[in-house]
Scaffold this motif. Structure first.
Motif, PDB file in Angstrom:
ATOM      1  N   GLN A  41       0.854  -1.184   0.000  1.00  0.00           N
ATOM      2  CA  GLN A  41       0.000   0.000   0.000  1.00  0.00           C
ATOM      3  C   GLN A  41       0.888   1.230   0.000  1.00  0.00           C
ATOM      4  O   GLN A  41       1.630   1.481   0.968  1.00  0.00           O
ATOM      5  N   LYS A  45      -2.896   5.536  -1.364  1.00  0.00           N
ATOM      6  CA  LYS A  45      -3.472   4.611  -2.353  1.00  0.00           C
ATOM      7  C   LYS A  45      -4.032   3.370  -1.667  1.00  0.00           C
ATOM      8  O   LYS A  45      -3.792   3.117  -0.500  1.00  0.00           O
ATOM      9  N   GLY A  46      -4.760   2.573  -2.427  1.00  0.00           N
ATOM     10  CA  GLY A  46      -5.351   1.357  -1.898  1.00  0.00           C
ATOM     11  C   GLY A  46      -4.374   0.200  -1.864  1.00  0.00           C
ATOM     12  O   GLY A  46      -3.240   0.294  -2.344  1.00  0.00           O
ATOM     13  N   LEU A  47      -4.836  -0.895  -1.304  1.00  0.00           N
ATOM     14  CA  LEU A  47      -4.016  -2.095  -1.213  1.00  0.00           C
ATOM     15  C   LEU A  47      -3.820  -2.701  -2.598  1.00  0.00           C
ATOM     16  O   LEU A  47      -4.782  -2.864  -3.351  1.00  0.00           O
ATOM     17  N   GLU A  48      -2.581  -3.035  -2.920  1.00  0.00           N
ATOM     18  CA  GLU A  48      -2.246  -3.562  -4.243  1.00  0.00           C
ATOM     19  C   GLU A  48      -1.579  -4.916  -4.099  1.00  0.00           C
ATOM     20  O   GLU A  48      -0.587  -5.067  -3.373  1.00  0.00           O
ATOM     21  N   ALA A  94       6.288   1.854  -0.550  1.00  0.00           N
ATOM     22  CA  ALA A  94       5.011   1.429   0.021  1.00  0.00           C
ATOM     23  C   ALA A  94       5.256   0.678   1.319  1.00  0.00           C
ATOM     24  O   ALA A  94       6.389   0.310   1.641  1.00  0.00           O
ATOM     25  N   LYS A 104      -4.983 -10.689  -2.410  1.00  0.00           N
ATOM     26  CA  LYS A 104      -4.791  -9.672  -1.384  1.00  0.00           C
ATOM     27  C   LYS A 104      -5.839  -9.699  -0.281  1.00  0.00           C
ATOM     28  O   LYS A 104      -5.844  -8.815   0.574  1.00  0.00           O
TER      29      LYS A 104
END
Length: 118
Positions: A41, A45-48, A94, A104
């Motif tokens: 992350q 931003k969002g979780l990738e 990140a 995820k």
């Protein structure tokens, strides 16, 4: 319930390398029978999802942007998951998390910060 603890994060210059580790524990959790993943992350931003590896370590899949640079591996005897990150880019900055399962959505550890800057 699995407990995951990541380590190995830090700072690197672009083009540098960092190796992340994750140790799994927990009553009733059989590490050698579970696929495992790395997710990240970035700030704001969002979780990738980054990469996943089958339970026996025979098959992996990775995000296109890290292919050829990041290598996921595991040592089932040590209940450990690794991510070797080479040729790091600024955009790899990140918080990195180890996650149970493929993808995820599984239980994650507290994470380890990776910062890439010149």
């Amino acid at each position: 319930q699995v407990q995951l603890v990541e380590s190995g994060g830090g700072s690197a210059n672009p083009g540098g390398s960092i190796r992340l580790s994750c140790i799994a524990s927990g009553y009733g959790f059989e590490f050698s029978q579970n696929a495992m993943s790395w997710v990240r992350q970035a700030p704001g931003k969002g979780l990738e999802w980054v990469s996943s590896l089958t339970a026996d370590g025979s098959y992996s899949k990775s995000l296109d942007s890290v292919k050829g640079r990041f290598i996921i591996s595991r040592d089932n005897a040590k209940n450990s998951l690794y991510l070797q990150m080479n040729n790091l880019r600024v955009e790899d900055t990140a918080m990195y998390f180890c996650a149970e399962g493929w993808g995820k959505g599984g239980t994650r550890g507290p994470g380890t910060q990776v910062t890439v800057s010149s």
